[in-house]
Design a protein around this motif. Structure first.
Motif, PDB file in Angstrom:
ATOM      1  N   ASP B 756       0.866  -1.193   0.000  1.00 22.52           N
ATOM      2  CA  ASP B 756       0.000   0.000   0.000  1.00 22.52           C
ATOM      3  C   ASP B 756       0.888   1.224   0.000  1.00 22.52           C
ATOM      4  N   GLN B 758       0.390   4.318   0.524  1.00 23.39           N
ATOM      5  CA  GLN B 758       0.199   5.254   1.638  1.00 23.39           C
ATOM      6  C   GLN B 758       1.023   4.876   2.852  1.00 23.39           C
ATOM      7  N   ASP B 789      -2.684  -0.731  -4.622  1.00 21.38           N
ATOM      8  CA  ASP B 789      -1.408  -1.325  -4.192  1.00 21.38           C
ATOM      9  C   ASP B 789      -0.425  -1.388  -5.368  1.00 21.38           C
TER      10      ASP B 789
END
Lengths: 84, 917
Positions: B756, B758, B789
């Motif tokens: 991910d 982030q 992702d």
């Protein structure tokens, strides 16, 4: 005499020896009208040497490792010598 | 002895000969050859011993002692070097399917027609005296035996109202015709003929030995008694060679006989053409000289016996072999001796006439017929009967020529003298043949010149005088020379005196023959066809059978018409059989309308060569294919050579092109190697430099601390801090080098998975938090929600972000530093941009900042601390993830580094290599 693989040279040498022996001046050495053991000298020597030459040919002509047949399939060396 | 008995026995003997020849042929047809062994071969070569040996040697010995011997010593010496000369000639004959000595010469010198026909003419004319010698001996011995004690018996015996000799000639001709020209032989040998000749050699040997035994041990009491009695009778001048006339004739006769054993047409025919297997020569090489030795042992004893028996009586010494047994009442022994003499004579006549007829047909008549187009190759009709007719007529003509010479000239000569005239003619072939098989430079013009000159001298110095002595030419031709010019006396040409007529003739003919051959060959240009044939002949043992030239026949003739053509020369049935054999052997179907392949054409030429000689065969095949005549032959020969040359040069070209390509590839590889090498050097020097810098400061501060004097506690603290910092840098550097090396070598353990972005970006920036705050830099993060992702190794991704951000921090040395981290979606995947307002990167450096150890040095600014490996590692990682990394200007005035990483969605999966763990 060993098998030298040089029969050609030997045969030429024998040829020259024959010429030398059967030709003057060597010929004149035994070319005399005399009898040796009841036989003419020249008769004995000529036939004797003649027989020796024949024996030598027979000795050289017996089958040996030097057989000509290998030359049949050989590639002429000059043709391919420049190729890698 | 009654003439009828002699005639009856003679015919019985000839009948036996027929039977043996017939049996030999029959065995050959059944495939159980009688003649294919070295002993029969040796006996067939013994055709050398003719009535000259049988009667003439004794006559010669009775006159001048051991003088008869050179005729046998010469051949012995030639057989000493059999492997040099004879083996080569035989191999050439086999490979080129030579049918006669004229064919050999013609074939060697470019299949030259003129040369072949000249050789044929020389052979025919040169052999004629020799044949007459045989006829004379048969006639004389017959008359002697039948008319012994009858003084009125005519010298030319008349049987049935005709000359005996003529009858003998005709009988011999019919024998030769029957067994030499039964059919046209394309590949086989005359087995019946060889068997008969070998049998005759046995008969003459035993007959002569019987007489010798009788004289030596019957009349006398062994050799010693014989020679002592001879001495007592004043015959000791027969014990020697030199009877007050020097050795010139001895030497001449030796040389002549050396040439004769090789080049007498019948000798060449028996030794080379009829040879079945080259290995048989091995035995013949010593057995034949032995045969000569044995048959000569009793020559001198018989001569002495005759001299003593007929002391004071006029008698023909040439006939001692017959007259001595008769004198001592041994009529049956004399009859056996007569049969022996007849066998010696008939074998020579038969073989010689067949050999000559083959030559006349193949090298004289057929080429002429083809040239004058009296025979049209393309016409239909069987030509084999024409060939046979030509040969049969030739045999008859040859024998009649011999008979003619016998009637003209032979009365006034002894047997040996007549024979030596023939030997001298045969010796004329020596320069052209010996030169031809050992010297490539011999040309057809040279051979033609040499042969013509030698032959003319022979005619002038030996043949014409023999006519003059028998009254056919004015006798003063000999005593005064041509037109009374003493300069041109045939026995003292150009004033050369002191030699016997034979040595004189041999000297002049050989001088002009060899001289003409060598000088013309050297001064003229050797034509291509001469050169090709010369090469084939001289290098016989080096060439693969010398058959390469046949490969190049290419034509448009159907198998049917080709078979028809061959059939017209060798007979339809034979041709058909041979073609079928060939097709079976080559595994091809014999479809009549198909075009004959080159092997088929070569086979046809080969078949024809055996029948009509190589030169004619080539012309015929050539004209069949192209519809042209003789010149086609030469064109094809030249084509052969050029085709070969072209083939070789094409092979060379291909090889050299391959070589060129390889060398270009090699050069390229070499260049890359050099690049790698210099890269490695650069890398090593940079690494060592980078390592030394922190080490040097660690070492310096350590030394200060070690000395201790005047160092305050603060200083010490500061120094130790520097040492720790430099050590950390060193560790980092080494770690990075190891990482980079691992990545470059492909041995990095990647922990690929769905990441991910982030989380990854936030985590990475969190580790940098302290440093950012310390430097008082303002970090602006633009990180939208819901970004898919990416497929990556989380640790390595964090490493990339840390490297890039710390790089940005380094360059934000001015107050109010600002770093933006912008994360967004892009069609290539995740796009991360990290920009600053620091020094920025000059455009010319943008391509290099991702290289190892590249450190931007700009202006007078102090060099920022770094390893120079950070961005290089980033590139390795991003590239491995399947993304891109690049640098450009930031809107804040500093630098901006951007990179992409593909999303983890299946359709965008671009991850290369690596282990999915």
């Amino acid at each position: 005499m060993k098998r030298t693989g040089r029969k050609r040279e030997w045969s030429i040498a024998l040829f020259c020896a024959g010429l030398l022996f059967f030709f003057p001046p060597i010929l004149s050495i035994f070319d005399k009208p005399v009898l040796v053991f009841g036989l003419p000298l020249a008769y004995i020597v000529l036939y004797g040497f003649w027989a020796l030459v024949i024996i030598a040919i027979a000795y050289g002509a017996r089958r040996g490792p030097v057989v000509r047949d290998n030359s049949v399939s050989r590639i002429p060396p000059s043709k391919y010598k420049d190729l890698p | 002895m009654p003439g009828s008995v002699v005639v009856g026995v003679s015919f019985a003997y000839l009948g036996l000969l027929f039977a043996i020849a017939y049996y030999g042929e029959k065995r050959a047809k059944q495939g159980r050859s009688l003649t294919n062994n070295p002993y029969i071969y040796t006996l067939s070569i013994a055709v050398y011993c003719t009535s000259w040996t049988f009667y003439g040697s004794v006559g010669k010995a009775a006159k001048s002692g051991l003088d008869f011997l050179p005729i046998y010593l010469g051949p012995t010496l030639v057989f000493v070097v059999w492997s040099l000369v004879l083996a080569k000639i035989i191999r050439i004959c086999k490979v080129h399917r030579i049918t006669s000595i004229a064919d050999f010469i013609s074939s060697r010198y470019g299949k030259n027609f003129a040369l072949g026909s000249l050789a044929t003419i020389i052979a025919v004319i040169g052999t004629t005296p020799y044949i007459s010698l045989q006829l004379k001996s048969i006639a004389t011995s017959f008359n002697l035996l039948a008319g012994f004690g009858n003084p009125d018996f005519p010298i030319y015996g008349n049987s049935f109202g005709i000359d005996t000799t003529l009858i003998v000639a005709i009988i011999l001709a019919s024998f030769a015709i029957l067994f030499g020209t039964r059919h046209i032989e394309a590949s086989e040998h005359h087995e019946g003929l060889v068997a008969a000749i070998a049998f005759e050699s046995l008969v003459k040997l035993f007959a002569f030995l019987s007489v010798g035994f009788f004289v030596t041990f019957g009349v006398f009491d062994g050799f010693q008694d014989l020679f002592y009695k001879a001495q007592a009778h004043g015959l000791s001048h027969l014990f020697v060679i030199d009877d007050d006339q020097g050795y010139s004739q001895w030497i001449t006769m030796t040389i002549l006989s050396m040439a004769a054993i090789l080049f007498l047409p019948r000798q060449f025919y028996m030794t080379a053409v009829e040879n079945r297997d080259e290995t048989q020569l091995r035995t013949a090489a010593w057995l034949f000289p032995l045969y000569l030795l044995v048959i000569n042992i009793f020559v001198l004893p018989i001569a002495i016996g005759g001299k003593i028996a007929f002391a004071g009586v006029a008698s023909d010494a040439d006939m001692f072999v017959l007259t001595v047994p008769v004198h001592f009442g041994q009529e049956y022994l004399a009859l056996f001796a007569f049969i022996g003499g007849m066998s010696a004579a008939t074998s020579m006549v038969i073989v010689a006439s067949i050999a000559l007829a083959t030559m006349v047909c193949n090298n004289l008549v057929m080429p002429l017929l083809l040239r004058w187009e009296w025979v049209k190759v393309k016409d239909q009709g069987d030509l084999s009967s024409l060939l046979l007719a030509i040969r049969r007529a030739s045999i008859l003509i040859v024998l009649l020529l011999g008979y003619g010479y016998f009637r003209i000239a032979s009365e006034s000569y002894s047997l040996v003298t007549i024979g030596l005239v023939s030997f001298t003619a045969a010796a004329q072939f020596a320069p052209a043949i010996i030169g031809g098989i050992f010297w490539k430079g011999g040309s057809s013009k040279g051979a033609l010149t040499g042969l013509s000159l030698g032959f003319l001298v022979w005619i002038y110095t030996l043949l014409l005088p023999s006519f003059a002595q028998s009254g056919w030419l004015p006798i003063n031709f000999i005593s005064d020379g041509l037109f009374g010019i003493s300069f041109l006396k045939p026995y003292a040409l150009f004033g050369l005196k002191g030699f016997d007529s034979l040595s004189h003739a041999l000297f002049w003919s050989m001088l002009l023959n060899i001289g003409g051959y060598v000088v013309v060959s050297l001064s003229g240009k050797v034509s291509p066809i001469d050169r090709i044939q010369g090469g084939l002949f001289v290098d016989m043992f080096d060439n693969p059978l010398g058959q390469m030239d046949a490969r190049y026949w290419q034509g448009t003739v159907s198998i049917t018409s080709l078979q028809g053509l061959v059939g017209r020369f060798v007979g339809t049935a034979r041709a058909e059989r041979d073609f079928q054999d060939f097709a079976r052997l080559q595994n091809i179907s014999l479809n009549g309308d198909d075009i004959a392949g080159s092997e088929m054409l070569a086979r046809a030429e080969s078949l024809l060569s055996g029948a009509i000689g190589s030169a004619t065969a080539r012309v015929i095949i050539g004209s069949m294919i192209k519809g042209e005549n003789v010149s086609v032959n030469e064109v094809f020969q030249i084509l052969d050579e050029t085709t070969q040359v072209i083939e070789y040069s094409r092979m060379l070209e291909v090889k050299s092109r391959e070589l060129e390509e390889t060398s270009v590839k090699l050069q390229r590889a070499n260049k890359r190697l050099q690049e790698f090498d210099s890269l490695k050097d650069d890398f090593l020097s940079t690494v060592s430099h980078e390592l030394r810098t922190p080490l040097t400061s660690i070492k310096a501060f350590s030394e200060i601390l070690l000395e201790g004097g005047g160092v305050t506690s603060d200083d010490r603290h500061q120094f130790l801090g520097i040492i720790i910092k430099e050590s950390e840098r060193l560790t980092r550097l080494i770690d990075q080098i190891l990482d980079l090396a691992k990545m470059e070598a492909g041995r990095m353990d990647w922990m690929m998975g769905n990441v991910d972005p982030q989380v990854a970006v936030k985590d990475a920036l969190a580790t940098m938090d302290g440093l950012i705050k310390e430097k008082n830099i303002n970090l602006i993060l633009d990180l939208p929600e819901g970004i898919p992702d990416v497929r990556a190794d989380p640790d390595q991704l964090a490493q990339v972000i840390i490297n890039v951000v710390s790089n940005a921090i380094k360059f934000c040395r001015h107050p109010g530093g600002l770093i933006r981290v912008n994360v967004s979606e892009h069609r290539r995947g995740l796009l991360v941009r990290i920009s600053d307002n620091g020094d920025g990167i000059l455009p010319e450096h943008r391509d290099f900042i991702f290289d190892k150890f590249h450190q931007t040095r700009q202006g007078s600014n102090e060099m920022p601390i770094g390893t120079g490996l950070g961005l290089a590692i980033c590139r390795q990682i991003i590239t491995f993830f399947g993304g891109l990394i690049w640098a450009d200007d930031s809107e804040d005035g500093g630098a901006r580094i951007s990179f992409t990483i593909p999303f983890a969605s299946p359709s965008l999966k671009l991850v290369r290599g690596g282990a999915d763990k």
